[in-house]
Each structure stands twice: as structure tokens, then as C-alpha cells.
Write an enzyme that holds these catalytic residues in place. Sequence first.
Site, short mmCIF file in Angstrom:
data_model
loop_
_atom_site.label_atom_id
_atom_site.label_comp_id
_atom_site.label_asym_id
_atom_site.label_seq_id
_atom_site.Cartn_x
_atom_site.Cartn_y
_atom_site.Cartn_z
N HIS A 191 15.14 11.47 -23.39
CA HIS A 191 16.29 11.42 -22.38
C HIS A 191 17.51 11.53 -23.09
O HIS A 191 17.57 11.12 -24.32
CB HIS A 191 15.93 10.07 -21.83
CG HIS A 191 16.86 9.51 -20.57
ND1 HIS A 191 18.18 9.05 -20.65
CD2 HIS A 191 16.57 9.47 -19.06
CE1 HIS A 191 18.60 8.87 -19.26
NE2 HIS A 191 17.62 9.12 -18.70
N ASP B 146 11.76 4.13 -27.54
CA ASP B 146 12.40 4.12 -25.94
C ASP B 146 11.27 3.91 -24.99
O ASP B 146 10.59 4.76 -24.58
CB ASP B 146 13.25 5.29 -25.92
CG ASP B 146 13.68 5.48 -24.40
OD1 ASP B 146 13.39 4.39 -23.50
OD2 ASP B 146 14.41 6.45 -23.87
N GLN C 148 10.14 4.10 -19.79
CA GLN C 148 9.09 4.73 -18.78
C GLN C 148 7.85 4.02 -19.08
O GLN C 148 6.72 4.25 -18.58
CB GLN C 148 9.06 6.11 -18.84
CG GLN C 148 10.23 6.94 -18.43
CD GLN C 148 10.57 6.48 -16.81
OE1 GLN C 148 9.76 6.25 -15.96
NE2 GLN C 148 11.84 6.84 -16.77
N LYS D 157 13.42 -0.50 -14.00
CA LYS D 157 12.17 0.39 -13.94
C LYS D 157 11.23 -0.40 -13.87
O LYS D 157 9.89 0.32 -13.74
CB LYS D 157 12.36 1.51 -15.08
CG LYS D 157 13.52 2.39 -14.97
CD LYS D 157 13.42 3.52 -16.17
CE LYS D 157 14.95 4.28 -16.49
NZ LYS D 157 15.01 5.16 -15.29
N CYS E 84 18.05 14.11 -16.82
CA CYS E 84 18.72 13.78 -18.05
C CYS E 84 18.07 14.25 -19.29
O CYS E 84 18.02 13.40 -20.28
CB CYS E 84 18.95 12.13 -17.97
SG CYS E 84 20.23 11.62 -16.99
#
Length: 405
Positions: free
Chosen positions: A122, A199, A202, A225, A363
Site C-alpha cells: 500500500h 503492515d 488487512q 478496518k 493506493c
Amino acid sequence: MLDINNIRNDFPALHQLVYKKPLVYLDNAATTQKPKVVIDTLLEYYNKQNSNIHRGVHYLSQQATVAYEEARICVQKFINAAYSHEIIFTRGATESINLVASSFGKKFLKKGDEIIISGMEHHSNIVPWQLACEEKQAFLKIIPFNENGELIIEDLEKLITEKTKLVAITHISNALGTINPVKKIIEIAHKHNIPVLLDGAQAVPHLKIDVQELDCDFYCFSGHKMYAPMGVGVLYGKEKMLEELPPYQGGGEMIKNVTFEKTTYNELPFKFEAGTPNVGDGLALAAAIKYLEDLGMENIKLHETELLKYATKKLSEIKNFRMIGTAKEKAAVISFLVGNIHPSDMGIILDKLGIAVRTGHHCTQPIMDFYKIPGTVRASFALYNTFEEVDVLVEGVKKAKEMLS
Ligand code: PLP
């Protein structure tokens, strides 16, 4: 097994009509809807507890301080961090990554050094590293991925040199759905004494995360999220790493003692939490975590895996349907194109049918460049989505195809 119909009653936003059609919300990778318990926690905080925390002598301040620090412990247990002071509250994954890129860059990056990221990051896990590299005249190196959207991790060994300072990788790709083999990546990097940032924006809503088991050095995610409000997120860092990094921002809370000659910094986690924190959203994040834990991350994963299988099968039956991201290990994200139809045209028609999907580059422009496409339509699923909603999506895509072909 989760009782999805019952679960849906917990989410007020799911029960509305858009353009007189029942809302089918499939934009969960962008942000999830919030259960009532999260909304109520926020209301309760502002109705009753609201006050500035830490150092407060009065009742409300003390109550709010205890609640906020309990929220931190809740996050710690959720991702199995060793200590609660390894949990830094931030505004979200983006700020968490910027914090590390800035502080780590200041302390450890020198001219000619290298940071390794992957080709499927991202923008939030690209640009902060570019900024850090620009400042120090260091370089970014990129782990490539194959046509299926799987990282070619054999290349990682080749990319690592004695100048490599950090590896930063997404746990799950928001555009492809790929679940990356992060444990293997961490093992390879650690063999060379290189720290790894994951990261997890998600991953946290879909998988049980155990940062000690993964042995990652940093783990970043956003509350919104994972069924919590916008504006709150987390940076996990190993105590030893966080101790070594300089502060990210200056202000109240992050200091021990200030004089005009010299300021000393507060201990962890406060060293990285300058200014008044987002207390209400922190408490609501803890409420979201409790909600997820009550349902069980394993049960959530099972349900979403079944949704993914069903949706993949049904959508793939549509002629000229092309899925972007066909990794063996995938989360419930389906990026697709149909024939030559522009993704935003498809998205507009789906919207009119009450189906919320995202279109564009998500993104992740380098991913779109790799496939030489302008963008995709992305349907991303959450624990409250149903097989009937998949059917509505499939019919919607067929209808849009008919109208646009
Ligand atoms: N990383 C990934 C993989 C994402 O999908 C996102 C958001 O879509 C981010 C980072 C940035 O998250 P936020 O905008 O909540 O900071």
C-alpha cells in the site's frame, strides 16, 4: 459456526436501503461497519467519562486513565505482545508506519543504506520509506511478485546486503488479497540481523495475530478496518527496538522533564504518544477487540474463507471475468475486471444496485502498473457478509456487464 443473521443485528449500518435497495456492503478492506457495542462505548465515554487522562487528580480523569490503560492491555493480549508498553496508540496504520520510518530512519539510516519493501505494498508502506531514504540518501529495494500475486521470496536473499537496515512488508495485500509468508520472510531477515516491520492493516480483522510467534519487530494496524472507529490505530514494537528509537513527535506526555537547556523523554509507551490521546476511540477499539474475541478469530476466518471460495467460484463462471490476485493463500478480497469494462463504470452500476465495492488503484499503483491495468473492482468481505450477498454481487456484475458491453 457463526450465526451471521444474528451477528448482522449488531451492525446498525447494514440495515439500510440505498437507492431503495438493501445495502450490500463489500468495501470492508477500506473500512468495516461498526457493531453497536463499539458505538455505545464511544457514546458512553463522551456522555460520562470524558476527561483528559494521566496526571489528572479528579475522579473522571482517573477513571478514564484506568480505562485507557486497560484498553492498551486488551490490545497487548489480542496480538500477544510481551508487554503493554510495547503497544503505542496512533491514528492508524499510516501513522504507525510513518513513526517507524521517521524514527528508525533518523537513528539508523546512513547514506547508501537500503530498505527492502515489496512490490505489493500500500502507498502507506512505500512513501514513508521513500521520505526516510530521501533524507539520508538511502535506497529502496523491492521484492517482486509473480503473475498470481505471490511474492518471489527467493529474491529476498539476493536483495539483502550488509547495507540493508530493515524489511517492511504487508501481511495481507489490500489489492490482491495475498496472505504473504511473513514468518518465512522474518526468518530470512533475522538470519542477517535485519529487523522486520509488518503492515497488518488487512490482516488483523481476519487472522489471529501473535507477534511473539511471528517474531516481527514492528506490527502496524488501523482500528477502523477491524470494526473500531476511524482515527485510532496501533504500533506494536519490541521493547528493545522502541527503547532505541528517538521520539517521533514532541509535546506533552512524551517528556519526563523539560528545561530550555535539555528535555528528557518519558518511558515507553508514552515517549511515542505526544499530546492528548484519542481516549474515546482507544476504548472503542478495545470494545471491538472484545467483540471479535467473543466470536472467535478462527470462526471468523472459517466463515470468510467459505465466502471467498463461493464468490470466487460464482464470479469465475462469468464470461471474460478476470481475477487480479490468485495467490494460493488468500484473504477474502476479490479484485477483478470484466472484459474491457472500466472498473469505475462497473462500480457506478453496482452502486445503483445497492452494492458497495471499491474501484481504482486501491493506493497500490505499482500493482496496477505490474498488471498494466488502470485499476480493478474490489469486493472485500467481512465477518457479517452472507452467501446471499455474494449472489447479489454476481447478479449485479452480470447486469453491469450486459449494460456496458
Ligand atoms: N496498509 C494497508 C495494507 C492498507 O490496506 C491500508 C488502508 O487501506 C493502509 C495500510 C493504511 O491504513 P490507514 O489509512 O487506516 O492508515
